[in-house]
Scaffold this active site. Structure first.
Site, short mmCIF file in Angstrom:
data_model
loop_
_atom_site.label_atom_id
_atom_site.label_comp_id
_atom_site.label_asym_id
_atom_site.label_seq_id
_atom_site.Cartn_x
_atom_site.Cartn_y
_atom_site.Cartn_z
N ALA A 59 0.83 -1.21 0.00
CA ALA A 59 0.00 0.00 0.00
C ALA A 59 0.87 1.26 0.00
O ALA A 59 0.54 2.24 -0.68
CB ALA A 59 -0.95 -0.01 1.20
N ALA A 62 2.08 1.69 -3.51
CA ALA A 62 0.99 2.17 -4.37
C ALA A 62 0.68 3.64 -4.11
O ALA A 62 0.53 4.43 -5.05
CB ALA A 62 -0.26 1.32 -4.15
N GLU A 63 0.59 4.03 -2.84
CA GLU A 63 0.29 5.44 -2.55
C GLU A 63 1.43 6.34 -2.99
O GLU A 63 1.20 7.44 -3.49
CB GLU A 63 -0.02 5.66 -1.07
CG GLU A 63 -0.36 7.12 -0.80
CD GLU A 63 -1.30 7.35 0.35
OE1 GLU A 63 -1.60 8.53 0.59
OE2 GLU A 63 -1.77 6.39 0.97
N SER A 64 2.65 5.88 -2.84
CA SER A 64 3.81 6.68 -3.26
C SER A 64 3.79 6.93 -4.76
O SER A 64 3.93 8.07 -5.21
CB SER A 64 5.11 5.98 -2.86
OG SER A 64 5.23 5.89 -1.46
#
Length: 141
Positions: A59, A62-64
């Site tokens: 996660a 993915a957020e990065s």
């Protein structure tokens, strides 16, 4: 003067120093008009206790990559970008190698953006499917 792709990637990765991205060894490796790709090695630093990739590390990857994609496609002189919601569906475990997160835009609005992020392994097997919502907010001058 237009920068080469290598120069853009180098500058992008320099911005990641002293951040979570550096801690997890996340590297921006490719980009195009509507996508961005980052790579993260899978080793003991991102494992769960039983030796597979931790969903939280996935996660974070993915957020990065999704937030960075939104960041480079907005006018950062006037706006800053923040993630506001992420979902992650983990489909396959992985113990070693690399994972690659490719963020593509589903919606690229003036205020909100929605990105689809596919996380794959070295053999292009799908590991996780993530969705990220970001918001572009005006900077106070």
């Amino acid at each position: 003067m237009q920068l080469s792709k290598e120069e853009v990637l180098q500058r992008a990765n320099e911005q990641c120093k002293n951040t979570l991205m550096e801690t997890l060894n996340i590297e921006i490796v490719d980009f195009g008009e509507d996508f961005l790709v980052a790579k993260m090695p899978v080793d003991s630093r991102v494992h769960q206790p039983d030796g597979v990739l931790h969903g939280g590390a996935t996660a974070a990857l993915a957020e990065s990559v999704g937030s960075f994609a939104s960041h480079i496609f907005v006018d950062t002189e006037k706006f800053f970008v923040r993630g506001i919601e992420i979902t992650a569906n983990h489909l396959k475990g992985i113990r070693e190698g690399n994972v690659y997160a490719k963020a593509t835009f589903i919606h690229k609005g003036r205020t909100t953006q929605l990105l689809d992020i596919r996380v794959t392994d070295d053999d292009d097997n799908l590991i996780s499917v993530c969705k990220l919502s970001t918001i572009s907010l005006p900077k106070n001058k």
